[in-house]
Design a protein around this motif. Structure first.
Motif, PDB file in Angstrom:
ATOM      1  N   GLU A   1      -3.419   9.703   3.720  1.00 40.81           N
ATOM      2  CA  GLU A   1      -4.166   9.800   4.976  1.00 40.81           C
ATOM      3  C   GLU A   1      -4.725   8.438   5.396  1.00 40.81           C
ATOM      4  OE1 GLU A   1      -7.131  12.700   4.238  1.00 40.81           O
ATOM      5  OE2 GLU A   1      -5.786  14.417   4.467  1.00 40.81           O
ATOM      6  N   ILE A   2      -5.253   7.693   4.425  1.00 41.36           N
ATOM      7  CA  ILE A   2      -5.775   6.354   4.727  1.00 41.36           C
ATOM      8  C   ILE A   2      -4.651   5.444   5.186  1.00 41.36           C
ATOM      9  CG2 ILE A   2      -6.848   4.294   3.714  1.00 41.36           C
ATOM     10  CD1 ILE A   2      -8.418   6.239   1.865  1.00 41.36           C
ATOM     11  N   LEU A   3      -3.521   5.522   4.499  1.00 42.13           N
ATOM     12  CA  LEU A   3      -2.355   4.722   4.877  1.00 42.13           C
ATOM     13  C   LEU A   3      -1.919   5.048   6.309  1.00 42.13           C
ATOM     14  CD1 LEU A   3       0.032   2.819   4.220  1.00 42.13           C
ATOM     15  CD2 LEU A   3       1.209   4.809   3.244  1.00 42.13           C
TER      16      LEU A   3
ATOM     17  N   LEU B   1       0.837  -1.198   0.000  1.00 42.20           N
ATOM     18  CA  LEU B   1       0.000   0.000   0.000  1.00 42.20           C
ATOM     19  C   LEU B   1       0.873   1.251   0.000  1.00 42.20           C
ATOM     20  CD1 LEU B   1      -3.137   0.070   0.097  1.00 42.20           C
ATOM     21  CD2 LEU B   1      -2.944   0.657   2.515  1.00 42.20           C
ATOM     22  N   ALA B   2       1.910   1.237   0.836  1.00 43.61           N
ATOM     23  CA  ALA B   2       2.835   2.368   0.895  1.00 43.61           C
ATOM     24  C   ALA B   2       3.569   2.535  -0.427  1.00 43.61           C
ATOM     25  CB  ALA B   2       3.827   2.173   2.032  1.00 43.61           C
ATOM     26  N   GLY B   3       3.920   1.435  -1.074  1.00 44.57           N
ATOM     27  CA  GLY B   3       4.586   1.505  -2.367  1.00 44.57           C
ATOM     28  C   GLY B   3       3.718   2.170  -3.422  1.00 44.57           C
ATOM     29  N   SER B   4       2.415   1.925  -3.380  1.00 40.88           N
ATOM     30  CA  SER B   4       1.497   2.548  -4.327  1.00 40.88           C
ATOM     31  C   SER B   4       1.408   4.050  -4.090  1.00 40.88           C
ATOM     32  CB  SER B   4       0.103   1.914  -4.208  1.00 40.88           C
ATOM     33  OG  SER B   4       0.145   0.540  -4.522  1.00 40.88           O
ATOM     34  N   VAL B   5       1.408   4.446  -2.817  1.00 41.96           N
ATOM     35  CA  VAL B   5       1.393   5.877  -2.496  1.00 41.96           C
ATOM     36  C   VAL B   5       2.635   6.559  -3.051  1.00 41.96           C
ATOM     37  CG1 VAL B   5       1.519   7.566  -0.620  1.00 41.96           C
ATOM     38  CG2 VAL B   5      -0.066   5.639  -0.453  1.00 41.96           C
ATOM     39  N   GLU B   6       3.791   5.944  -2.849  1.00 40.65           N
ATOM     40  CA  GLU B   6       5.038   6.531  -3.332  1.00 40.65           C
ATOM     41  C   GLU B   6       5.092   6.542  -4.856  1.00 40.65           C
ATOM     42  OE1 GLU B   6       8.324   8.563  -3.633  1.00 40.65           O
ATOM     43  OE2 GLU B   6       7.203   8.250  -1.766  1.00 40.65           O
TER      44      GLU B   6
ATOM     45  N   ALA C   1      -1.577   3.600  12.095  1.00 39.65           N
ATOM     46  CA  ALA C   1      -1.869   3.890  13.495  1.00 39.65           C
ATOM     47  C   ALA C   1      -2.839   2.880  14.101  1.00 39.65           C
ATOM     48  CB  ALA C   1      -2.441   5.299  13.623  1.00 39.65           C
ATOM     49  N   GLY C   2      -3.295   1.922  13.280  1.00 36.68           N
ATOM     50  CA  GLY C   2      -4.240   0.916  13.770  1.00 36.68           C
ATOM     51  C   GLY C   2      -5.652   1.432  13.892  1.00 36.68           C
ATOM     52  N   ASP C   3      -5.957   2.574  13.258  1.00 33.25           N
ATOM     53  CA  ASP C   3      -7.279   3.203  13.360  1.00 33.25           C
ATOM     54  C   ASP C   3      -8.154   2.740  12.197  1.00 33.25           C
ATOM     55  OD1 ASP C   3      -9.457   4.792  13.797  1.00 33.25           O
ATOM     56  OD2 ASP C   3      -8.421   6.710  13.468  1.00 33.25           O
ATOM     57  N   ARG C   4      -8.748   1.568  12.349  1.00 31.99           N
ATOM     58  CA  ARG C   4      -9.603   1.052  11.284  1.00 31.99           C
ATOM     59  C   ARG C   4     -10.820   1.929  11.050  1.00 31.99           C
ATOM     60  NH1 ARG C   4     -10.520  -4.889  13.574  1.00 31.99           N
ATOM     61  NH2 ARG C   4     -10.581  -3.595  15.433  1.00 31.99           N
ATOM     62  N   ASP C   5     -11.455   2.385  12.137  1.00 34.84           N
ATOM     63  CA  ASP C   5     -12.655   3.209  11.999  1.00 34.84           C
ATOM     64  C   ASP C   5     -12.346   4.507  11.265  1.00 34.84           C
ATOM     65  OD1 ASP C   5     -14.084   1.288  13.351  1.00 34.84           O
ATOM     66  OD2 ASP C   5     -13.996   2.318  15.293  1.00 34.84           O
ATOM     67  N   GLY C   6     -11.228   5.122  11.643  1.00 34.50           N
ATOM     68  CA  GLY C   6     -10.840   6.353  10.968  1.00 34.50           C
ATOM     69  C   GLY C   6     -10.536   6.127   9.502  1.00 34.50           C
ATOM     70  N   ALA C   7      -9.837   5.029   9.195  1.00 37.43           N
ATOM     71  CA  ALA C   7      -9.513   4.706   7.803  1.00 37.43           C
ATOM     72  C   ALA C   7     -10.786   4.464   6.992  1.00 37.43           C
ATOM     73  CB  ALA C   7      -8.608   3.488   7.744  1.00 37.43           C
ATOM     74  N   GLU C   8     -11.762   3.787   7.605  1.00 35.82           N
ATOM     75  CA  GLU C   8     -13.010   3.525   6.893  1.00 35.82           C
ATOM     76  C   GLU C   8     -13.765   4.819   6.621  1.00 35.82           C
ATOM     77  OE1 GLU C   8     -17.223   1.060   7.211  1.00 35.82           O
ATOM     78  OE2 GLU C   8     -15.742   0.872   8.830  1.00 35.82           O
ATOM     79  N   ARG C   9     -13.794   5.725   7.590  1.00 34.51           N
ATOM     80  CA  ARG C   9     -14.475   7.002   7.380  1.00 34.51           C
ATOM     81  C   ARG C   9     -13.808   7.795   6.254  1.00 34.51           C
ATOM     82  NH1 ARG C   9     -14.730   6.940  13.101  1.00 34.51           N
ATOM     83  NH2 ARG C   9     -12.843   8.213  13.229  1.00 34.51           N
ATOM     84  N   LEU C  10     -12.484   7.837   6.274  1.00 33.20           N
ATOM     85  CA  LEU C  10     -11.758   8.538   5.210  1.00 33.20           C
ATOM     86  C   LEU C  10     -12.053   7.917   3.847  1.00 33.20           C
ATOM     87  CD1 LEU C  10      -8.288   8.946   6.965  1.00 33.20           C
ATOM     88  CD2 LEU C  10      -9.830  10.818   6.317  1.00 33.20           C
ATOM     89  N   LEU C  11     -12.077   6.598   3.805  1.00 32.12           N
ATOM     90  CA  LEU C  11     -12.304   5.888   2.554  1.00 32.12           C
ATOM     91  C   LEU C  11     -13.710   6.134   2.021  1.00 32.12           C
ATOM     92  CD1 LEU C  11     -11.350   3.863   0.410  1.00 32.12           C
ATOM     93  CD2 LEU C  11     -12.087   2.019   1.955  1.00 32.12           C
ATOM     94  N   ALA C  12     -14.710   6.122   2.899  1.00 30.04           N
ATOM     95  CA  ALA C  12     -16.097   6.326   2.475  1.00 30.04           C
ATOM     96  C   ALA C  12     -16.281   7.714   1.862  1.00 30.04           C
ATOM     97  CB  ALA C  12     -17.047   6.126   3.648  1.00 30.04           C
ATOM     98  N   VAL C  13     -15.704   8.729   2.503  1.00 30.58           N
ATOM     99  CA  VAL C  13     -15.801  10.096   1.971  1.00 30.58           C
ATOM    100  C   VAL C  13     -15.039  10.202   0.658  1.00 30.58           C
ATOM    101  CG1 VAL C  13     -15.214  12.510   2.393  1.00 30.58           C
ATOM    102  CG2 VAL C  13     -16.147  11.117   4.248  1.00 30.58           C
ATOM    103  N   TYR C  14     -13.857   9.597   0.621  1.00 32.87           N
ATOM    104  CA  TYR C  14     -13.019   9.553  -0.583  1.00 32.87           C
ATOM    105  C   TYR C  14     -13.817   9.003  -1.762  1.00 32.87           C
ATOM    106  CZ  TYR C  14      -8.995   7.653  -3.314  1.00 32.87           C
ATOM    107  OH  TYR C  14      -8.086   7.318  -4.279  1.00 32.87           O
TER     108      TYR C  14
END
Length: 231
Positions: free
Chosen positions: A191-193, A118-123, A198-211
């Motif tokens: 931001e999702i990465l 995932l990080a490789g795709s961001v870079e 940080a282990g914040d699944r809920d935060g990642a899901e919220r970011l992804l849904a808005v994205y």
């Protein structure tokens, strides 16, 4: 078409000695995704079969597989064409993406997660942006979401989404300004990465849904303007 056929001739080496319809479909899927055969292009059995050095039956089976994946369409007495998506298609693609991608993030186990790909795709997206190669950025963006889905560890989910992402690339090819389409999501991918790191699944899901909601809105707007559909 001559340039596309020359590219396919170069792909013959990929078939090796065990040419199969699946391998032919892999090559054509990749070329369609890259825009070598834009939406609406008629695919000639004779020309493509000759370029790849495969039989008519093998090519027809490859066409059948890609038609099943909704990348091609067979029109009676006219031939096989690269599919032109409708606004409804684009909206359904994003509906599927939201259901699957958000569910993958929601269903992740306890951290840490395997995020190197995932990080490789961001870079990769950042490198494309620095070089002004916005199609490369778009490809990196697709890879980011493909690797996100791969976190589920499900071959079936990967296979389903491979087709969905290939369809999405068809929609991208009606867009003139690739930078305006893809640049906003470079930061969002990061931001999702970071949330997943940080282990914040809920935060990642919220970011992804808005994205995904924002991405759908932007692409549908462009699509309606270019394709002339009212949805």
């Amino acid at each position: 078409m001559a340039e596309q056929l020359a590219q396919l001739a170069d792909d013959r080496a990929l078939l090796g000695r065990t040419s199969t319809a699946e391998r032919v479909s892999d090559i054509l899927r990749s070329r369609i995704s890259e825009g070598f055969f834009p939406p609406g292009t008629r695919l000639s059995e004779d020309s493509i079969g000759g370029a790849l050095g495969v039989s008519r039956n093998t090519l027809r089976e490859a066409f059948r597989l890609l038609t099943h994946e909704r990348l091609l369409v067979h029109e009676l007495n006219r031939g096989v064409f690269v599919r032109v998506l409708t606004v409804d298609d684009v909206e359904d693609i994003y509906r599927t993406r939201t259901l699957v991608e958000c569910a993958v993030v929601r269903g992740l186990g306890e951290p840490p997660y395997a995020l190197d790909a995932l990080a490789g795709s961001v870079e990769e997206g950042r490198r494309g942006a620095r070089e002004g190669d916005w199609k490369r950025v778009g490809t990196a963006n697709i890879h980011f979401h493909r690797e996100l889905v791969a976190l589920a560890g499900s071959e079936r989910t990967d296979e389903v989404m491979r087709s969905v992402f290939a369809e999405l690339r068809l929609a991208f090819h009606v867009v003139d300004d690739w930078r305006a389409l893809h640049e906003p999501y470079l930061a969002r991918n990061h931001e999702i990465l970071q949330a997943l790191r940080a282990g914040d699944r809920d935060g990642a899901e919220r970011l992804l849904a808005v994205y995904l909601a924002n991405s759908q809105e932007r692409l549908v707007e462009v699509y309606r303007r270019r394709v002339g559909e009212d949805g």
